[in-house]
Design a protein around this motif. Sequence first.
Motif, PDB file in Angstrom:
ATOM      1  N   GLY A 225       0.818  -1.206   0.000  1.00 51.95           N
ATOM      2  CA  GLY A 225       0.000   0.000   0.000  1.00 51.95           C
ATOM      3  C   GLY A 225       0.846   1.248   0.000  1.00 51.95           C
TER       4      GLY A 225
ATOM      5  N   ARG B 152      -0.156   4.010   1.132  1.00 54.04           N
ATOM      6  CA  ARG B 152      -0.418   4.525   2.475  1.00 54.04           C
ATOM      7  C   ARG B 152      -1.240   3.485   3.205  1.00 54.04           C
ATOM      8  N   GLY B 153      -1.367   3.645   4.521  1.00 52.18           N
ATOM      9  CA  GLY B 153      -2.214   2.740   5.284  1.00 52.18           C
ATOM     10  C   GLY B 153      -3.651   2.845   4.815  1.00 52.18           C
ATOM     11  N   GLY B 154      -4.323   1.712   4.672  1.00 49.26           N
ATOM     12  CA  GLY B 154      -5.705   1.722   4.220  1.00 49.26           C
ATOM     13  C   GLY B 154      -5.871   1.979   2.742  1.00 49.26           C
TER      14      GLY B 154
ATOM     15  N   ASP C 242       1.842  -9.579   6.554  1.00 51.28           N
ATOM     16  CA  ASP C 242       1.704  -8.422   7.443  1.00 51.28           C
ATOM     17  C   ASP C 242       1.054  -8.839   8.759  1.00 51.28           C
TER      18      ASP C 242
ATOM     19  N   GLY D 241      -1.528  -6.493  10.202  1.00 46.15           N
ATOM     20  CA  GLY D 241      -2.704  -6.172   9.405  1.00 46.15           C
ATOM     21  C   GLY D 241      -3.947  -6.815  10.008  1.00 46.15           C
TER      22      GLY D 241
ATOM     23  N   PRO E 265       3.670  -5.649   4.219  1.00 48.85           N
ATOM     24  CA  PRO E 265       3.524  -4.458   5.070  1.00 48.85           C
ATOM     25  C   PRO E 265       4.316  -3.286   4.508  1.00 48.85           C
ATOM     26  N   ARG E 266       3.840  -2.072   4.765  1.00 46.30           N
ATOM     27  CA  ARG E 266       4.548  -0.885   4.295  1.00 46.30           C
ATOM     28  C   ARG E 266       5.903  -0.727   4.994  1.00 46.30           C
ATOM     29  N   SER E 267       6.025  -1.315   6.179  1.00 49.03           N
ATOM     30  CA  SER E 267       7.290  -1.211   6.909  1.00 49.03           C
ATOM     31  C   SER E 267       8.412  -1.993   6.241  1.00 49.03           C
TER      32      SER E 267
END
Length: 355
Positions: free
Chosen positions: A125, A127-129, A156, A159, A240-242
Amino acid sequence: MTGERPLVVAADETVLDEILRVAAIAGCELDRAPDLTAASGHWARAPLVILDEEAARLPPTLPSRGGILLVCKGSPGPATWEHAFRVGVERVISLPDEESELACAFADIAETPAEEPGLVLGVVGGRGGAGASVFAAALALTADRDPGGALLVDCDPLGGGLDMLLGLEKTPGPRWPDVRLSGRVSVSSLAATLPRRRHRGGSLPVLACGSKGQGPSVESLSAVLSAGRRSGRTVVCDLPRSLDEPAEEVAVRADLVVLVVPLEVRACQAANRVLPRLSKLTARLGVVVCGRSKSPAVRTATLLGPPLLASMHPERGLWTEVERGEFPAKPRGPLMTAASQVLTVARREARAASR
């Protein structure tokens, strides 16, 4: 006995148990014999023969053949090498240090590599969401209609859980906290145990993080990716974005990593923070934009850098259905259409890279 299974000749119960355990992980069924005399009827036909040290100590009474492995506990000593040479052993495998080598030998028998390797796809993503998990699920459902099938993998642990997204949270089956793999595994055997989302084209196996516990380890995830590619299955990973260490493993090995970006100025700015790290891991990147906007967000999205793979207009009722746990799969809706477009690009790029 079929003659198509590996033949195990082992009197040491401890070694036999370990051999059977590794074979089960690799999804390989075995034929067993207590000694070489009992093995005579199957010796020549078996694709692989595994001996323990007790069996190898006996004087050779059977014709010589290839494909013989000797499995021993700990490091082999001089006597072990002497017996191995006399019997015609191709390789000595010591347990537990060389368990992955034994698993590879079993996997080669259990799961012949597909004519065309499978794909590995990552979805992140901006951004988140942003809807990355929803798009990953749509991508996997689309790929699962192919003969090779697909596997949806949740990477994730923080998530919401892909099993919940697909309405599978109460369906029995292992989640990542229950799965610890390494080396060579059979993805078909793993998939057979997982919760499945039924759809018009079949049923999609889902390896979710679950509500508690850790996500995938690098070793386990790597084993799944390798097994999926070898079997011709498309493995779709929700990242995950991380971009933790397991996510980095996916990004490095993926045929394509998709960045999902809503058409909002802040979302594009957030995506710009993810892109530099992704770009260090892989050049196989593409963007999917979602939403409808007349703002500078559209222009910003096109300036992110990676090629634009698809653009999704808002799908009526999509998020309401997602909140209800009723994952939509409208074959001609914007979501599934975009997923099909991305899958087509991924296949084309993978074929071009293999030439």
